[in-house]
Design an enzyme around this catalytic site. Sequence first.
Site, mmCIF file in Angstrom:
data_model
loop_
_atom_site.group_PDB
_atom_site.id
_atom_site.type_symbol
_atom_site.label_atom_id
_atom_site.label_comp_id
_atom_site.label_asym_id
_atom_site.label_seq_id
_atom_site.Cartn_x
_atom_site.Cartn_y
_atom_site.Cartn_z
ATOM 1 N N ILE A 1 0.828 -1.212 0.000
ATOM 2 C CA ILE A 1 0.000 0.000 0.000
ATOM 3 C C ILE A 1 0.862 1.262 0.000
ATOM 4 O O ILE A 1 0.490 2.273 -0.598
ATOM 5 C CB ILE A 1 -1.015 0.005 1.169
ATOM 6 C CG1 ILE A 1 -2.118 1.015 0.906
ATOM 7 C CG2 ILE A 1 -0.361 0.271 2.517
ATOM 8 C CD1 ILE A 1 -2.928 0.749 -0.318
ATOM 9 N N ASP B 1 -9.687 -7.654 7.329
ATOM 10 C CA ASP B 1 -8.755 -6.647 6.802
ATOM 11 C C ASP B 1 -9.437 -5.878 5.664
ATOM 12 O O ASP B 1 -9.503 -4.645 5.715
ATOM 13 C CB ASP B 1 -7.427 -7.276 6.359
ATOM 14 C CG ASP B 1 -6.511 -6.239 5.746
ATOM 15 O OD1 ASP B 1 -5.847 -5.518 6.501
ATOM 16 O OD2 ASP B 1 -6.506 -6.104 4.499
ATOM 17 N N LYS C 1 -5.195 1.828 8.012
ATOM 18 C CA LYS C 1 -6.230 1.044 8.667
ATOM 19 C C LYS C 1 -5.776 -0.407 8.755
ATOM 20 O O LYS C 1 -5.024 -0.837 7.875
ATOM 21 C CB LYS C 1 -7.585 1.148 7.967
ATOM 22 C CG LYS C 1 -7.561 0.940 6.481
ATOM 23 C CD LYS C 1 -7.435 -0.352 5.795
ATOM 24 C CE LYS C 1 -7.738 -1.694 6.227
ATOM 25 N NZ LYS C 1 -7.519 -2.697 5.145
HETATM 26 P P1 NAP Z 1 2.713 -5.481 3.150
HETATM 27 O O1 NAP Z 1 2.802 -5.445 1.664
HETATM 28 O O2 NAP Z 1 2.938 -6.770 3.861
HETATM 29 O O3 NAP Z 1 3.705 -4.369 3.695
HETATM 30 C C1 NAP Z 1 3.957 -4.182 5.053
HETATM 31 C C2 NAP Z 1 5.326 -3.543 5.173
HETATM 32 O O4 NAP Z 1 5.575 -3.239 6.543
HETATM 33 C C3 NAP Z 1 6.451 -4.418 4.691
HETATM 34 O O5 NAP Z 1 7.117 -3.701 3.691
HETATM 35 C C4 NAP Z 1 7.356 -4.599 5.916
HETATM 36 O O6 NAP Z 1 8.708 -4.395 5.593
HETATM 37 C C5 NAP Z 1 6.962 -3.407 6.774
HETATM 38 N N1 NAP Z 1 7.228 -3.600 8.193
HETATM 39 C C6 NAP Z 1 6.886 -4.635 8.981
HETATM 40 N N2 NAP Z 1 7.287 -4.406 10.253
HETATM 41 C C7 NAP Z 1 7.899 -3.189 10.253
HETATM 42 C C8 NAP Z 1 8.521 -2.391 11.247
HETATM 43 N N3 NAP Z 1 8.567 -2.790 12.524
HETATM 44 N N4 NAP Z 1 9.048 -1.207 10.877
HETATM 45 C C9 NAP Z 1 8.994 -0.783 9.621
HETATM 46 N N5 NAP Z 1 8.400 -1.492 8.620
HETATM 47 C C10 NAP Z 1 7.850 -2.674 8.940
HETATM 48 O O7 NAP Z 1 1.273 -4.973 3.626
HETATM 49 P P2 NAP Z 1 0.286 -3.946 2.899
HETATM 50 O O8 NAP Z 1 -0.643 -4.694 2.017
HETATM 51 O O9 NAP Z 1 1.034 -2.803 2.348
HETATM 52 O O10 NAP Z 1 -0.590 -3.508 4.157
HETATM 53 C C11 NAP Z 1 -0.065 -2.709 5.196
HETATM 54 C C12 NAP Z 1 -1.240 -2.043 5.905
HETATM 55 O O11 NAP Z 1 -1.957 -1.251 4.978
HETATM 56 C C13 NAP Z 1 -2.237 -3.043 6.496
HETATM 57 O O12 NAP Z 1 -2.732 -2.595 7.721
HETATM 58 C C14 NAP Z 1 -3.355 -3.070 5.472
HETATM 59 O O13 NAP Z 1 -4.607 -3.362 6.052
HETATM 60 C C15 NAP Z 1 -3.316 -1.636 4.963
HETATM 61 N N6 NAP Z 1 -3.852 -1.495 3.620
HETATM 62 C C16 NAP Z 1 -3.469 -2.342 2.610
HETATM 63 C C17 NAP Z 1 -4.055 -2.203 1.349
HETATM 64 C C18 NAP Z 1 -3.669 -3.082 0.185
HETATM 65 O O14 NAP Z 1 -4.324 -2.988 -0.862
HETATM 66 N N7 NAP Z 1 -2.643 -3.917 0.275
HETATM 67 C C19 NAP Z 1 -5.008 -1.207 1.117
HETATM 68 C C20 NAP Z 1 -5.302 -0.328 2.140
HETATM 69 C C21 NAP Z 1 -4.724 -0.482 3.391
HETATM 70 P P3 NAP Z 1 9.742 -5.464 4.993
HETATM 71 O O15 NAP Z 1 9.059 -6.097 3.832
HETATM 72 O O16 NAP Z 1 10.896 -4.598 4.639
HETATM 73 O O17 NAP Z 1 9.989 -6.438 6.109
#
Ligand code: NAP
Length: 308
Positions: free
Chosen positions: A14, A169, A91
């Site tokens: 995201i 989620d 969120k």
């Molecule tokens: P994701 O692709 O798994 O990305 C999460 C990121 O957080 C990873 O890059 C990870 O880094 C990083 N991370 C984990 N622990 C950390 C820490 N302690 N300090 C700094 N960085 C850390 O997940 P995502 O889909 O982007 O979703 C993240 C959030 O956004 C969730 O709450 C989700 O509900 C929300 N969201 C997602 C979407 C969507 O379409 N995907 C839409 C709206 C909202 P590394 O990879 O470098 O370990």
Amino acid sequence: MDPIRIAVVGLGKIARDQHLPAIAGTPAFSLAATVSPHDPGTEGIPHLSSLDELLKKGPAIDAVALCTPPQVRYGLAVQALERGIHVFLEKPPAATLSEVAALRDRADKAGVTLFASWHSRFAAGVAPARAWLAERRIEKVSIVWREDVRVWHPGQAWIWEPGGLGVFDPGINALSILTHILPRPVFLRTATLSIPENRAAPIAADLSMCDTSGAEIHMDLDWRQTGPQSWDIVVETDAGTLRLSRGGSVLTTPTGTEHNEDLEYPGLYSRFANLIRGGRSDVDMAPFRLVADAFLRGHRETVEAFHD
Ligand code: NAP
């Protein structure tokens, strides 16, 4: 006025798909740094492997956008708030309700902005739907939020862990719209959570809710959908039916259909800038409370194992 120097923490899907472009397109902000443990970062922007490191070494920042999985958000938000840094929470805002309440108190005491964002509330059809419904008597609501988890969340282990919410989620996006467009508060009556035998979080859920005037609200959430995906909310009223489809971007009322350009993340960043400039916070827990209530009150059934 100088732009607000912001760091994006958690450079995952995201952050790259939405936050970086929205920040680049919002003159109120300048991207000062990115933080992620296992990511190389983006060219030309200082990148650090932890927020701790960024706070020690710089560059200086005024705000952070926390785009990590929810389980680690609280600790990161505390680190920022303690230093007077404004916080944008993706969120869901944290892993538990009490974490969010504690963050709110801390932000208020420090006089710093805390923004618990709900991106779906900025989908194009949501504001006009809210305005249309404000004058109507709500009779019944039906939500169908069915998507294929293998397409939308491939390999995201955190989402299946406690605090990752599973199918809530995406489901919390529907609840964020519901609690924004209905004129009255909503509460949960019953829920069934379907949890794969090898996972900690639900793959599907069925919720019966109502508003305070007794209008029935049914929500069907399922991550096992293949083929056409559904992100639809249908509201029956005394003046006809309102339908919000495609996650809130297409609005149909008895007078016709509107499909305007979706500006969810630019809308969120513009709101965040206004909150910072106005010295205010925006922390609405209503969508998260309904999810917590489903976990508190829901009947759990075990379903077949899920493998990515
Ligand atoms: P994701 O692709 O798994 O990305 C999460 C990121 O957080 C990873 O890059 C990870 O880094 C990083 N991370 C984990 N622990 C950390 C820490 N302690 N300090 C700094 N960085 C850390 O997940 P995502 O889909 O982007 O979703 C993240 C959030 O956004 C969730 O709450 C989700 O509900 C929300 N969201 C997602 C979407 C969507 O379409 N995907 C839409 C709206 C909202 P590394 O990879 O470098 O370990």
